[in-house]
Scaffold this motif. Structure first.
Motif, PDB file in Angstrom:
ATOM      1  N   GLN A  78       0.827  -1.205   0.000  1.00  0.00           N
ATOM      2  CA  GLN A  78       0.000   0.000   0.000  1.00  0.00           C
ATOM      3  C   GLN A  78       0.861   1.255   0.000  1.00  0.00           C
ATOM      4  N   THR A  80       3.864   1.662  -1.123  1.00  0.00           N
ATOM      5  CA  THR A  80       4.667   1.830  -2.339  1.00  0.00           C
ATOM      6  C   THR A  80       3.843   1.751  -3.614  1.00  0.00           C
ATOM      7  N   GLU A  81       2.525   1.729  -3.494  1.00  0.00           N
ATOM      8  CA  GLU A  81       1.671   1.537  -4.670  1.00  0.00           C
ATOM      9  C   GLU A  81       1.854   2.636  -5.712  1.00  0.00           C
ATOM     10  N   LYS A  82       1.859   3.898  -5.302  1.00  0.00           N
ATOM     11  CA  LYS A  82       1.989   5.005  -6.260  1.00  0.00           C
ATOM     12  C   LYS A  82       3.327   4.943  -6.997  1.00  0.00           C
ATOM     13  N   LEU A  83       4.387   4.667  -6.255  1.00  0.00           N
ATOM     14  CA  LEU A  83       5.713   4.591  -6.866  1.00  0.00           C
ATOM     15  C   LEU A  83       5.799   3.423  -7.848  1.00  0.00           C
ATOM     16  N   ARG A  84       5.292   2.260  -7.439  1.00  0.00           N
ATOM     17  CA  ARG A  84       5.323   1.091  -8.320  1.00  0.00           C
ATOM     18  C   ARG A  84       4.469   1.319  -9.550  1.00  0.00           C
ATOM     19  N   ARG A  85       3.312   1.968  -9.407  1.00  0.00           N
ATOM     20  CA  ARG A  85       2.442   2.244 -10.548  1.00  0.00           C
ATOM     21  C   ARG A  85       3.119   3.197 -11.526  1.00  0.00           C
ATOM     22  N   ARG A  86       3.826   4.194 -10.986  1.00  0.00           N
ATOM     23  CA  ARG A  86       4.515   5.153 -11.859  1.00  0.00           C
ATOM     24  C   ARG A  86       5.632   4.468 -12.652  1.00  0.00           C
ATOM     25  N   GLN A  88       5.772   1.321 -13.445  1.00  0.00           N
ATOM     26  CA  GLN A  88       5.130   0.431 -14.416  1.00  0.00           C
ATOM     27  C   GLN A  88       4.630   1.214 -15.618  1.00  0.00           C
ATOM     28  N   ARG A  89       4.068   2.403 -15.375  1.00  0.00           N
ATOM     29  CA  ARG A  89       3.579   3.246 -16.465  1.00  0.00           C
ATOM     30  C   ARG A  89       4.739   3.687 -17.357  1.00  0.00           C
TER      31      ARG A  89
END
Length: 136
Positions: A78, A80-86, A88-89
């Motif tokens: 939870q 690190t979700e924003k960082l991991r999503r960025r 991945q994008r």
């Protein structure tokens, strides 16, 4: 031997994303300790941090309290979700750059994907309907 190891690991947590991260922290801190010099205070602190991270990682991997380790891993995911999503994008965009151009709309900033090799084209933004011309 392999069967003994499999039997030993049954009911244990195993390796998850948080334990991978803590092992990476341990590896980096030990490498930095080598460059800082083990005789210095910073080197000793980094060495100690690395050792503690390794001990914690193996504690998590060999733990039989699956629900608690699961909750810890979910909290880490939870956070690190924003960082991991960025990341991945960005990775996805770099893969698409081989076959597509990615333009930003001058009106609203929306990113628009256009196939490569189409020549000079007029792009209509799907969000704000601004028209602009680009070479693809």
């Amino acid at each position: 031997m392999r069967e003994k190891f499999i039997r030993f690991m049954q009911g244990r947590n195993g390796v998850d994303q948080l334990s991978r991260f803590t092992m990476g922290v341990a590896f980096v801190s030990i490498i930095l300790a080598i460059f800082a010099g083990s005789g210095s205070l910073i080197g000793s602190l980094l060495d100690t941090l690395g050792l503690l991270a390794i001990i914690y990682t193996y504690y998590r991997i060999l733990s039989k309290d699956l629900s608690k380790r699961y909750q810890e891993n979910q909290k880490y995911l939870q956070m690190t979700e924003k960082l991991r999503r960025r990341f991945q994008r960005e990775k996805n965009m770099m893969q698409q750059r081989k076959t597509h151009h990615i333009y930003t709309c001058p009106g609203c900033g929306q990113k628009i994907r256009v196939p490569r090799g189409k020549g000079k084209i007029e792009i209509d933004c799907p969000k704000c309907h601004t028209k602009f011309v680009k070479n693809s």
